[in-house]
Structures are given as structure tokens and as C-alpha cells.
Design a protein around this motif. Sequence first.
Motif, PDB file in Angstrom:
ATOM      1  N   GLY A 144       0.909  -1.244   0.113  1.00  0.00           N
ATOM      2  CA  GLY A 144      -0.185  -0.083   0.011  1.00  0.00           C
ATOM      3  C   GLY A 144       0.793   1.121   0.051  1.00  0.00           C
ATOM      4  N   THR A 145       2.055   1.002   0.270  1.00  0.00           N
ATOM      5  CA  THR A 145       3.010   2.264   0.221  1.00  0.00           C
ATOM      6  C   THR A 145       3.761   2.390  -1.043  1.00  0.00           C
ATOM      7  N   TYR A 146       3.802   1.408  -1.685  1.00  0.00           N
ATOM      8  CA  TYR A 146       4.375   1.420  -2.918  1.00  0.00           C
ATOM      9  C   TYR A 146       3.967   2.455  -4.021  1.00  0.00           C
ATOM     10  N   SER A 147       5.022   3.060  -4.903  1.00  0.00           N
ATOM     11  CA  SER A 147       4.645   3.780  -5.836  1.00  0.00           C
ATOM     12  C   SER A 147       4.047   2.835  -6.994  1.00  0.00           C
ATOM     13  N   LYS A 148       3.670   3.284  -8.276  1.00  0.00           N
ATOM     14  CA  LYS A 148       3.239   2.693  -9.396  1.00  0.00           C
ATOM     15  C   LYS A 148       4.399   1.758  -9.874  1.00  0.00           C
ATOM     16  N   GLY A 149       5.647   2.391 -10.015  1.00  0.00           N
ATOM     17  CA  GLY A 149       6.669   1.736 -10.560  1.00  0.00           C
ATOM     18  C   GLY A 149       6.825   0.536  -9.760  1.00  0.00           C
ATOM     19  N   ASN A 150       7.034   0.577  -8.169  1.00  0.00           N
ATOM     20  CA  ASN A 150       7.385  -0.466  -7.370  1.00  0.00           C
ATOM     21  C   ASN A 150       6.258  -1.570  -7.399  1.00  0.00           C
ATOM     22  N   ARG A 151       4.938  -1.230  -7.587  1.00  0.00           N
ATOM     23  CA  ARG A 151       3.924  -2.271  -7.949  1.00  0.00           C
ATOM     24  C   ARG A 151       4.311  -2.885  -9.006  1.00  0.00           C
ATOM     25  N   GLN A 152       4.568  -2.537 -10.158  1.00  0.00           N
ATOM     26  CA  GLN A 152       5.118  -2.894 -11.246  1.00  0.00           C
ATOM     27  C   GLN A 152       6.130  -4.035 -10.727  1.00  0.00           C
ATOM     28  N   LYS A 153       7.187  -3.506 -10.359  1.00  0.00           N
ATOM     29  CA  LYS A 153       8.267  -4.548  -9.973  1.00  0.00           C
ATOM     30  C   LYS A 153       7.830  -5.638  -9.182  1.00  0.00           C
ATOM     31  N   VAL A 154       6.671  -5.612  -8.346  1.00  0.00           N
ATOM     32  CA  VAL A 154       6.248  -6.988  -7.411  1.00  0.00           C
ATOM     33  C   VAL A 154       5.890  -7.861  -8.788  1.00  0.00           C
ATOM     34  N   ALA A 155       5.007  -7.692  -9.886  1.00  0.00           N
ATOM     35  CA  ALA A 155       4.837  -8.407 -10.530  1.00  0.00           C
ATOM     36  C   ALA A 155       5.819  -8.915 -11.534  1.00  0.00           C
ATOM     37  N   LEU A 156       6.740  -8.035 -11.834  1.00  0.00           N
ATOM     38  CA  LEU A 156       7.941  -8.454 -12.770  1.00  0.00           C
ATOM     39  C   LEU A 156       8.756  -9.241 -12.095  1.00  0.00           C
ATOM     40  N   VAL A 157       8.687  -9.280 -10.463  1.00  0.00           N
ATOM     41  CA  VAL A 157       9.720 -10.221  -9.905  1.00  0.00           C
ATOM     42  C   VAL A 157       9.193 -11.315  -9.729  1.00  0.00           C
ATOM     43  N   ALA A 158       7.864 -11.411  -9.613  1.00  0.00           N
ATOM     44  CA  ALA A 158       7.070 -12.624  -9.264  1.00  0.00           C
ATOM     45  C   ALA A 158       7.173 -13.317 -10.702  1.00  0.00           C
ATOM     46  N   ALA A 159       6.877 -12.815 -11.957  1.00  0.00           N
ATOM     47  CA  ALA A 159       6.908 -13.469 -13.004  1.00  0.00           C
ATOM     48  C   ALA A 159       8.276 -14.116 -13.509  1.00  0.00           C
ATOM     49  N   LEU A 160       9.334 -13.273 -13.256  1.00  0.00           N
ATOM     50  CA  LEU A 160      10.731 -13.489 -13.665  1.00  0.00           C
ATOM     51  C   LEU A 160      11.236 -14.533 -12.893  1.00  0.00           C
ATOM     52  N   SER A 161      10.707 -14.684 -11.529  1.00  0.00           N
ATOM     53  CA  SER A 161      11.236 -15.776 -10.655  1.00  0.00           C
ATOM     54  C   SER A 161      10.609 -17.024 -11.089  1.00  0.00           C
ATOM     55  N   ALA A 162       9.472 -17.075 -11.620  1.00  0.00           N
ATOM     56  CA  ALA A 162       8.682 -18.407 -11.819  1.00  0.00           C
ATOM     57  C   ALA A 162       9.574 -19.160 -13.127  1.00  0.00           C
ATOM     58  N   ASP A 163       9.399 -20.449 -12.896  1.00  0.00           N
ATOM     59  CA  ASP A 163       9.802 -21.437 -13.796  1.00  0.00           C
ATOM     60  C   ASP A 163       8.928 -21.361 -14.877  1.00  0.00           C
ATOM     61  N   ALA A 164       8.651 -20.467 -15.871  1.00  0.00           N
ATOM     62  CA  ALA A 164       7.415 -20.217 -16.802  1.00  0.00           C
ATOM     63  C   ALA A 164       7.991 -20.665 -18.109  1.00  0.00           C
ATOM     64  N   GLU A 165       7.370 -21.355 -18.801  1.00  0.00           N
ATOM     65  CA  GLU A 165       7.348 -21.730 -20.075  1.00  0.00           C
ATOM     66  C   GLU A 165       7.155 -20.429 -21.337  1.00  0.00           C
ATOM     67  N   LEU A 166       6.368 -19.528 -20.701  1.00  0.00           N
ATOM     68  CA  LEU A 166       5.601 -18.525 -21.515  1.00  0.00           C
ATOM     69  C   LEU A 166       5.597 -17.095 -20.580  1.00  0.00           C
ATOM     70  N   LEU A 167       5.981 -16.089 -20.914  1.00  0.00           N
ATOM     71  CA  LEU A 167       5.674 -14.945 -20.238  1.00  0.00           C
ATOM     72  C   LEU A 167       4.727 -14.063 -21.155  1.00  0.00           C
ATOM     73  N   VAL A 168       3.683 -13.570 -20.660  1.00  0.00           N
ATOM     74  CA  VAL A 168       2.488 -12.782 -21.227  1.00  0.00           C
ATOM     75  C   VAL A 168       2.877 -11.267 -20.634  1.00  0.00           C
ATOM     76  N   LEU A 169       3.311 -10.363 -21.344  1.00  0.00           N
ATOM     77  CA  LEU A 169       3.645  -9.408 -20.855  1.00  0.00           C
ATOM     78  C   LEU A 169       2.878  -8.058 -21.597  1.00  0.00           C
ATOM     79  N   ASP A 170       2.093  -7.507 -20.458  1.00  0.00           N
ATOM     80  CA  ASP A 170       1.285  -6.332 -21.426  1.00  0.00           C
ATOM     81  C   ASP A 170       1.610  -5.048 -20.593  1.00  0.00           C
ATOM     82  N   GLU A 171       2.413  -4.321 -21.400  1.00  0.00           N
ATOM     83  CA  GLU A 171       2.844  -2.990 -20.897  1.00  0.00           C
ATOM     84  C   GLU A 171       3.518  -3.140 -19.734  1.00  0.00           C
TER      85      GLU A 171
END
Length: 322
Positions: A144-171
Motif C-alpha cells: 500500500g506504500t508502493y509507487s506505481k513503479g514499485n507495484r510493477q516491480k512486484v509483478a515483474l519479480v514474481a513473473a521472472l522468478s517463476a519457472d515459466a514456459e511463457l511470459l505474457v507481458l502487457d505494458e
Amino acid sequence: MTTTARTTPASSTTRGPAVEIHDLHKSFGTTRALDGLDLTVRAGEVAGFLGPNGAGKSTTIRVLLGLLRPDSGTATLLGGDPFRDAVSLHRRLAYVPGDVTLWPQLSGGETIDLLLRLRGAGVDERRKARMLERFELDPTKKTGTYSKGNRQKVALVAALSADAELLVLDEPTSGLDPIMESVFQDCVREATARGTSVLLSSHILAEVEALCDTVTIIRGGRAVQSGTLRELRHLTRSKVVVTVGPGAPSTAALAALEGVHDLIVDGSHLTFHVDDDALPHVTRALADLEPHGLTIEPPSLEELFLRQYGDELALLEGEDGR
């Protein structure tokens, strides 16, 4: 722009496409969002997906995520049906939206762990720690204290830490500063080196140009251009800048050549555009001018994009002028 060649992992060449869409249609009442869309993301590649707001990009992504059923056509995701096989497919992919909404009372670290557990798939803890460090995200703070950029970083860290076969990245870099955009690009390159496929929808054309193996430009719910950047550039014109000496022959013969457009002579400097298939005979003609300097610039992705939407931009400018 300097580019570095990237070798697609050998394992990716033996897999089928990560995404395959053919003749996809979807309407909302009288509004046709998708009108026969074709799109392919080959295994291990980064595919750019471009178009202005309202072109159909978000609808396409929602179909791929199993959130919408198409009216007709086919969509295959990692060999499965996006709607019927949504649960199993979501264990194999990671999605980053352009506007991230989080649980305000959870810390960044708790949120990342929750997002990763919801996938029900493996997590590389060392990679997660590296991602937190590289994106300079403090995981102990409440989201709740995060800026928009830091909220975006949360999603990116979660996605890039996953052992995913496909990344779907929308902006995915919405709200990030240029330094973090560079970190993101490095992380995507590392993911594709591991064999991950990427569908990247972005308004940052330089980002797409730097990362993508192929680009699909969508307009009115259908693909109007699709291919590698090299293939798309061959469909348009390159810019040529020539410096000639004071005693150079007349440029009239050059201006008369087929494929030469918009020739401007400014003292000893010549600027014009040339169709790519006319480059061989035009460069031979330039030798007769005994040039002191010659630069040939292929069209940028921005120029390719604007070529598709130039008429709409002109219409908007006309409306603004009224």
C-alpha cells in the motif's frame, strides 16, 4: 541502434509454437474487437504485439488467459485450449499487466510469494533473490506504500522468478524509470536464453525493437503486418544521406531513378528515401557522384508503426485543429 545476435536454445526448436491464433473473432455487441486475427509466437522467441488502444491487443490477451471465449477461430496456448485447460496452463505461464493492483496490507515479499504459490509450480529462490536485488525492491514494505513503479516491480519479480514456459507481458514496464527498463530487458534476454517464450505488448517501441525477434502490428482486430524486423523493413524505405564534393556531377540522374523518393539537395548534402529492393542500383549510381560520406538507415519500428496508423493520426490532428 546496436543489436546483439541471440541464439535460440536448441530445445526450443523441437517444441511447437507457444501461442498460435488463427482467424480469431470476438465481438461485444455491435463492436468487433477481433476480426480474423492471426498470431504466432514460436517457442523460445520474443514476439512483439503492437497497436494503439482499441486495436484488440487486450482482448487477445484475455482470450489467451482464458478470461474470454472467442466467437470463432482457434487459439492454442502451449499446446492446450486457453479456456478449457486454463488451470494447468496457468502453472506454465506468468502474466504481467500494465496496471498492477495488489493487496495493500501485504508486504512486497509476501505478495510475491503468494503470486508464486498461486501458480502451483516451481520457484527458483535464488533467482527470486537476484530479481529483488536487481529491481531494487524492498520486500519488507507494505504494498500500500508502493509507487506505481514499485507495484510493477512486484509483478515483474514474481513473473521472472517463476519457472515459466511463457511470459505474457502487457505494458510490463509501465511506471519504471529508464534504468529499471534496462534491467527488465536484460532479464527477458536471460529468460529466453533458458528457452522461455515471450509475448510482449508495449507502447515503448524502442523496447520492442531491442527485444523482439518478430513483430505483429494489429489494426481493427486483425494483423496488418507480421514478421521479423528485417522482413518488415524490406516492405518499406530506407533513408539515405550522402555528402558529395564541390565538383560532383548533377543529381538529376539520381532523382530520376526508380525507387528514389523525396530527394533534397542542401549544398553538398543529399537526403532521400529509397525502396529497399532498389538499393543495389541506387548505390551503384551513387558511386558516380564520388561521395565523401554515405549513410543508409533502415526504417525504425516507430516509422513502420506510424506507416500503418498515419492516416488515423492525420485525422486526429485535423479534428484537433477544428
